[in-house]
Design a protein around this motif. Structure first.
Motif, PDB file in Angstrom:
ATOM      1  N   ARG A 131       0.807  -1.215   0.000  1.00  0.00           N
ATOM      2  CA  ARG A 131       0.000   0.000   0.000  1.00  0.00           C
ATOM      3  C   ARG A 131       0.841   1.267   0.000  1.00  0.00           C
ATOM      4  O   ARG A 131       0.472   2.266  -0.637  1.00  0.00           O
ATOM      5  CB  ARG A 131      -0.953  -0.006   1.203  1.00  0.00           C
ATOM      6  CG  ARG A 131      -2.127  -0.964   1.046  1.00  0.00           C
ATOM      7  CD  ARG A 131      -3.006  -0.977   2.267  1.00  0.00           C
ATOM      8  NE  ARG A 131      -2.290  -1.516   3.430  1.00  0.00           N
ATOM      9  CZ  ARG A 131      -2.791  -1.571   4.659  1.00  0.00           C
ATOM     10  NH1 ARG A 131      -4.025  -1.115   4.889  1.00  0.00           N
ATOM     11  NH2 ARG A 131      -2.087  -2.087   5.652  1.00  0.00           N
ATOM     12  N   SER A 132       1.984   1.246   0.712  1.00  0.00           N
ATOM     13  CA  SER A 132       2.836   2.437   0.758  1.00  0.00           C
ATOM     14  C   SER A 132       3.404   2.769  -0.621  1.00  0.00           C
ATOM     15  O   SER A 132       3.565   3.949  -0.973  1.00  0.00           O
ATOM     16  CB  SER A 132       3.986   2.226   1.756  1.00  0.00           C
ATOM     17  OG  SER A 132       4.777   1.110   1.381  1.00  0.00           O
ATOM     18  N   VAL A 133       3.694   1.746  -1.404  1.00  0.00           N
ATOM     19  CA  VAL A 133       4.191   1.954  -2.762  1.00  0.00           C
ATOM     20  C   VAL A 133       3.047   2.330  -3.692  1.00  0.00           C
ATOM     21  O   VAL A 133       3.186   3.195  -4.559  1.00  0.00           O
ATOM     22  CB  VAL A 133       4.918   0.691  -3.276  1.00  0.00           C
ATOM     23  CG1 VAL A 133       5.295   0.830  -4.754  1.00  0.00           C
ATOM     24  CG2 VAL A 133       6.166   0.423  -2.438  1.00  0.00           C
ATOM     25  N   GLN A 134       1.910   1.694  -3.508  1.00  0.00           N
ATOM     26  CA  GLN A 134       0.756   1.990  -4.354  1.00  0.00           C
ATOM     27  C   GLN A 134       0.321   3.447  -4.244  1.00  0.00           C
ATOM     28  O   GLN A 134      -0.147   4.042  -5.227  1.00  0.00           O
ATOM     29  CB  GLN A 134      -0.412   1.070  -3.991  1.00  0.00           C
ATOM     30  CG  GLN A 134      -0.226  -0.363  -4.477  1.00  0.00           C
ATOM     31  CD  GLN A 134      -1.419  -1.232  -4.158  1.00  0.00           C
ATOM     32  OE1 GLN A 134      -2.286  -0.869  -3.340  1.00  0.00           O
ATOM     33  NE2 GLN A 134      -1.480  -2.400  -4.793  1.00  0.00           N
ATOM     34  N   ARG A 135       0.507   4.033  -3.066  1.00  0.00           N
ATOM     35  CA  ARG A 135       0.143   5.449  -2.895  1.00  0.00           C
ATOM     36  C   ARG A 135       0.942   6.336  -3.858  1.00  0.00           C
ATOM     37  O   ARG A 135       0.388   7.249  -4.486  1.00  0.00           O
ATOM     38  CB  ARG A 135       0.409   5.871  -1.446  1.00  0.00           C
ATOM     39  CG  ARG A 135      -0.030   7.285  -1.120  1.00  0.00           C
ATOM     40  CD  ARG A 135       0.248   7.599   0.331  1.00  0.00           C
ATOM     41  NE  ARG A 135       1.679   7.549   0.624  1.00  0.00           N
ATOM     42  CZ  ARG A 135       2.513   8.573   0.368  1.00  0.00           C
ATOM     43  NH1 ARG A 135       2.052   9.687  -0.157  1.00  0.00           N
ATOM     44  NH2 ARG A 135       3.781   8.471   0.682  1.00  0.00           N
ATOM     45  N   VAL A 136       2.243   6.059  -4.007  1.00  0.00           N
ATOM     46  CA  VAL A 136       3.076   6.831  -4.928  1.00  0.00           C
ATOM     47  C   VAL A 136       2.712   6.515  -6.373  1.00  0.00           C
ATOM     48  O   VAL A 136       2.624   7.409  -7.224  1.00  0.00           O
ATOM     49  CB  VAL A 136       4.571   6.551  -4.674  1.00  0.00           C
ATOM     50  CG1 VAL A 136       5.440   7.341  -5.658  1.00  0.00           C
ATOM     51  CG2 VAL A 136       4.945   6.906  -3.239  1.00  0.00           C
ATOM     52  N   LEU A 137       2.463   5.235  -6.658  1.00  0.00           N
ATOM     53  CA  LEU A 137       2.089   4.839  -8.014  1.00  0.00           C
ATOM     54  C   LEU A 137       0.782   5.504  -8.444  1.00  0.00           C
ATOM     55  O   LEU A 137       0.622   5.891  -9.607  1.00  0.00           O
ATOM     56  CB  LEU A 137       1.948   3.313  -8.099  1.00  0.00           C
ATOM     57  CG  LEU A 137       3.224   2.497  -7.871  1.00  0.00           C
ATOM     58  CD1 LEU A 137       2.896   1.010  -7.871  1.00  0.00           C
ATOM     59  CD2 LEU A 137       4.275   2.816  -8.925  1.00  0.00           C
ATOM     60  N   GLU A 138      -0.142   5.651  -7.505  1.00  0.00           N
ATOM     61  CA  GLU A 138      -1.417   6.303  -7.820  1.00  0.00           C
ATOM     62  C   GLU A 138      -1.220   7.782  -8.141  1.00  0.00           C
ATOM     63  O   GLU A 138      -1.888   8.331  -9.024  1.00  0.00           O
ATOM     64  CB  GLU A 138      -2.389   6.138  -6.661  1.00  0.00           C
ATOM     65  CG  GLU A 138      -2.915   4.709  -6.532  1.00  0.00           C
ATOM     66  CD  GLU A 138      -3.662   4.477  -5.235  1.00  0.00           C
ATOM     67  OE1 GLU A 138      -3.808   5.451  -4.442  1.00  0.00           O
ATOM     68  OE2 GLU A 138      -4.092   3.329  -4.995  1.00  0.00           O
ATOM     69  N   LEU A 139      -0.290   8.428  -7.427  1.00  0.00           N
ATOM     70  CA  LEU A 139       0.034   9.824  -7.749  1.00  0.00           C
ATOM     71  C   LEU A 139       0.639   9.923  -9.144  1.00  0.00           C
ATOM     72  O   LEU A 139       0.277  10.801  -9.930  1.00  0.00           O
ATOM     73  CB  LEU A 139       1.015  10.397  -6.715  1.00  0.00           C
ATOM     74  CG  LEU A 139       0.442  10.867  -5.389  1.00  0.00           C
ATOM     75  CD1 LEU A 139       1.571  11.251  -4.437  1.00  0.00           C
ATOM     76  CD2 LEU A 139      -0.498  12.061  -5.595  1.00  0.00           C
ATOM     77  N   GLN A 140       1.571   9.013  -9.455  1.00  0.00           N
ATOM     78  CA  GLN A 140       2.179   9.018 -10.774  1.00  0.00           C
ATOM     79  C   GLN A 140       1.121   8.849 -11.869  1.00  0.00           C
ATOM     80  O   GLN A 140       1.198   9.482 -12.929  1.00  0.00           O
ATOM     81  CB  GLN A 140       3.218   7.908 -10.885  1.00  0.00           C
ATOM     82  CG  GLN A 140       4.449   8.106 -10.004  1.00  0.00           C
ATOM     83  CD  GLN A 140       5.407   6.927 -10.095  1.00  0.00           C
ATOM     84  OE1 GLN A 140       5.132   5.943 -10.770  1.00  0.00           O
ATOM     85  NE2 GLN A 140       6.530   7.020  -9.401  1.00  0.00           N
ATOM     86  N   ALA A 141       0.139   8.027 -11.607  1.00  0.00           N
ATOM     87  CA  ALA A 141      -0.910   7.770 -12.596  1.00  0.00           C
ATOM     88  C   ALA A 141      -1.776   9.007 -12.852  1.00  0.00           C
ATOM     89  O   ALA A 141      -2.448   9.089 -13.892  1.00  0.00           O
ATOM     90  CB  ALA A 141      -1.790   6.609 -12.140  1.00  0.00           C
TER      91      ALA A 141
END
Length: 321
Positions: A191-201
């Motif tokens: 989840r901690s990585v997904q938060r950054v990936l969601e911003l990138q998206a």
């Protein structure tokens, strides 16, 4: 206090550049000293309130820009550079122009993706202050390797962008490359990585350079211990010409079958193409093959490059006016 100084700088600039008043006349009108007016004008230029353009009838930049624009359907800014400058000096001039070009494109409520590297490090040092609201600077790719976490190098770049635009900074605390593709898959489910990936998206702007193993001024990913001999051999065997945010591509812009991309933490080329505004900064003719590959992959909507590289690109592509 800062607002008042900005207002004074704006008034001084308007009187000096638009009304042709002398600094002495402006000093009398603002009831201040001539030296204060000089500082206000300098502040107006440094903050981006004033942008000076020089129209040289002998300048070939606009012609080169037009040819590249028509060929690739993107906005082009060619930076005039004397042939006597070395690669590092050329990079500094291009970085300064890039910083001034990027500023007006950044607005409030923006999510701005930034890829670390030698070029963006230089650009970050020349950014002019522009306050935005609710904007985010998000790191596009991890920076760690076997020798360093890369946190200091990448965070300095992100911090400068954040400070320039009053934006929140979101770092990406993962390696540049995982040892195993399966490790990346597992981490991408955290989840901690997904938060950054969601911003990138959700990026509205992406800012990046083009990496090249053959550049005279080496790209950080190739000079900083990120790739071992086996990695470099694998890239050569896959006919790789360059990378953007540690994602590699060939001369025709393709990236399929490049094994190292499966372990890279940068956004895929397909994801990058979804970003509305994609600003590519390139300095040095030795990056020409990487640049041509990036353009073939349609990775940029805006291109900022030095005059010699622009001319080489035009020659290679056989473009005419």
């Amino acid at each position: 206090m800062a607002l008042s100084r900005d207002q004074d700088a704006l008034r001084a600039a308007q009187m000096y550049y638009l009304q042709d008043l002398t600094m002495d006349a402006i000093a009398r009108e603002l009831r201040t000293s001539r030296s204060t007016v000089s500082r206000l004008l300098s502040s107006a230029r440094e903050s981006g309130l004033v942008q000076i353009q020089i129209r040289n009838p002998l300048d070939t930049g606009p012609e080169l820009e037009g040819m590249i624009r028509r060929r690739y359907n993107l906005d082009v800014h060619v930076v005039p550079i004397l042939g006597t400058l070395n690669e590092a000096e050329t990079l500094d001039r291009v970085a300064m122009q890039a910083a001034r070009t990027i500023g007006p494109l950044v607005d409030s409520n923006a999510i701005i993706g930034v890829a670390w590297g030698s070029t963006l490090s230089a650009v970050s040092r020349h950014l002019t202050r522009k306050i935005t609201h609710d904007s985010v600077i998000v790191q596009l790719n991890g920076a760690g390797n076997m020798h360093t976490t890369g946190i200091t190098y990448a965070s300095d770049i992100m911090r400068r962008f954040g400070s320039a635009y009053g934006a929140r900074v979101e770092q990406f605390p993962v390696p540049a490359f995982f040892d195993h593709a399966a490790t990346k898959t597992a981490m991408w489910n955290e989840r901690s990585v997904q938060r950054v990936l969601e911003l990138q998206a959700k990026m509205s702007i992406a800012i990046f350079g083009v990496g090249s193993v053959h550049a005279d001024y080496p790209s950080h990913v190739y000079a900083g211990g990120y790739l071992d001999e086996d990695d470099l051999n694998a890239l050569a065997n896959s006919d790789v010409v360059g990378d953007v945010a540690t994602v590699f591509f060939r001369a025709d812009g393709s990236s399929d079958g490049i094994v190292l991309n499966e372990r890279s933490t940068g956004p895929s080329l397909a994801q990058l193409r979804e970003v509305r505004r994609r600003i590519c900064v390139v300095s040095g003719v030795s990056k020409i093959n990487g640049l041509r590959g990036a353009l073939a992959a349609r990775l940029a909507t805006d291109l900022i490059l030095d005059e010699a590289t622009a001319r080489r690109l035009v020659d290679y592509e056989g473009l005419t006016s």
